[in-house]
Design a protein around this motif. Sequence first.
Motif, PDB file in Angstrom:
ATOM      1  N   THR A   1      -3.427   3.024   8.471  1.00  0.00           N
ATOM      2  CA  THR A   1      -2.112   3.628   8.273  1.00  0.00           C
ATOM      3  C   THR A   1      -1.831   4.764   9.257  1.00  0.00           C
ATOM      4  N   SER A   2      -0.589   4.904   9.620  1.00  0.00           N
ATOM      5  CA  SER A   2      -0.181   6.021  10.478  1.00  0.00           C
ATOM      6  C   SER A   2      -0.162   7.330   9.670  1.00  0.00           C
TER       7      SER A   2
ATOM      8  N   PRO B   1       0.804  -1.233   0.000  1.00  0.00           N
ATOM      9  CA  PRO B   1       0.000   0.000   0.000  1.00  0.00           C
ATOM     10  C   PRO B   1       0.838   1.286   0.000  1.00  0.00           C
ATOM     11  N   ILE B   2       1.998   1.271   0.633  1.00  0.00           N
ATOM     12  CA  ILE B   2       2.803   2.495   0.698  1.00  0.00           C
ATOM     13  C   ILE B   2       3.209   2.980  -0.692  1.00  0.00           C
TER      14      ILE B   2
ATOM     15  N   ARG C   1      -5.689  15.254 -10.313  1.00  0.00           N
ATOM     16  CA  ARG C   1      -6.815  14.310 -10.330  1.00  0.00           C
ATOM     17  C   ARG C   1      -6.324  12.881 -10.082  1.00  0.00           C
ATOM     18  N   ASP C   2      -5.235  12.515 -10.761  1.00  0.00           N
ATOM     19  CA  ASP C   2      -4.669  11.176 -10.558  1.00  0.00           C
ATOM     20  C   ASP C   2      -4.121  11.026  -9.143  1.00  0.00           C
ATOM     21  N   ALA C   3      -3.479  12.062  -8.643  1.00  0.00           N
ATOM     22  CA  ALA C   3      -2.941  12.015  -7.275  1.00  0.00           C
ATOM     23  C   ALA C   3      -4.069  11.768  -6.274  1.00  0.00           C
ATOM     24  N   LEU C   4      -5.168  12.469  -6.447  1.00  0.00           N
ATOM     25  CA  LEU C   4      -6.315  12.298  -5.548  1.00  0.00           C
ATOM     26  C   LEU C   4      -6.787  10.845  -5.551  1.00  0.00           C
ATOM     27  N   ARG C   5      -6.891  10.272  -6.726  1.00  0.00           N
ATOM     28  CA  ARG C   5      -7.330   8.869  -6.821  1.00  0.00           C
ATOM     29  C   ARG C   5      -6.371   7.915  -6.099  1.00  0.00           C
ATOM     30  N   TYR C   6      -5.075   8.160  -6.220  1.00  0.00           N
ATOM     31  CA  TYR C   6      -4.107   7.277  -5.559  1.00  0.00           C
ATOM     32  C   TYR C   6      -4.120   7.457  -4.038  1.00  0.00           C
ATOM     33  N   TYR C   7      -4.316   8.677  -3.563  1.00  0.00           N
ATOM     34  CA  TYR C   7      -4.450   8.867  -2.106  1.00  0.00           C
ATOM     35  C   TYR C   7      -5.669   8.089  -1.597  1.00  0.00           C
ATOM     36  N   GLN C   8      -6.757   8.171  -2.331  1.00  0.00           N
ATOM     37  CA  GLN C   8      -7.972   7.455  -1.928  1.00  0.00           C
ATOM     38  C   GLN C   8      -7.754   5.939  -1.964  1.00  0.00           C
ATOM     39  N   ARG C   9      -7.095   5.467  -2.996  1.00  0.00           N
ATOM     40  CA  ARG C   9      -6.784   4.027  -3.077  1.00  0.00           C
ATOM     41  C   ARG C   9      -5.902   3.588  -1.910  1.00  0.00           C
ATOM     42  N   TYR C  10      -4.969   4.461  -1.540  1.00  0.00           N
ATOM     43  CA  TYR C  10      -4.065   4.136  -0.435  1.00  0.00           C
ATOM     44  C   TYR C  10      -4.852   3.928   0.862  1.00  0.00           C
TER      45      TYR C  10
END
Length: 136
Positions: free
Chosen positions: A65-66, A32-33, A49-58
């Motif tokens: 997660t800490s 996940p990291i 937009r892509d960054a937002l999706r990856y943060y949400q996926r994380y």
Amino acid sequence: AQVQLASEHFAAGRYRESAQSLRAAHDLDPQPIFLFNIAQSLRRGQQLRDALRYYQRYLVADPKTSLRAETNGYIQELTALLEKQEQIERERRKPAWRKPWFWGLVGGGVALVATGLGLGLGLGLRDTRTVITLQP
């Protein structure tokens, strides 16, 4: 190898390449990291937009997660930025006649024309004949 390459790209400011290397690393070993780090690279590379999706996926991949508070902060920041960009884009696509400045210009133009007509007609219709009175 991909993680080291991603780190070098990131340090050099090549964020798109960093994200690509991290995607390859995640494909080989879906930790996940990697999703968080992909999001970081995308955010730095202005691919919001892509960054937002990856943060949400994380957060889905690692809900305990800490980095949850930090990730939520990025999600809020990116959401606000994307909404602001969409608002600006909608405003930019509006036809000119739907924008306030347009009507300000029209009003100013009408006032100028009316003033010009008023002065022109007022001065043009003035009686400039001289009356001579004869004395007996």
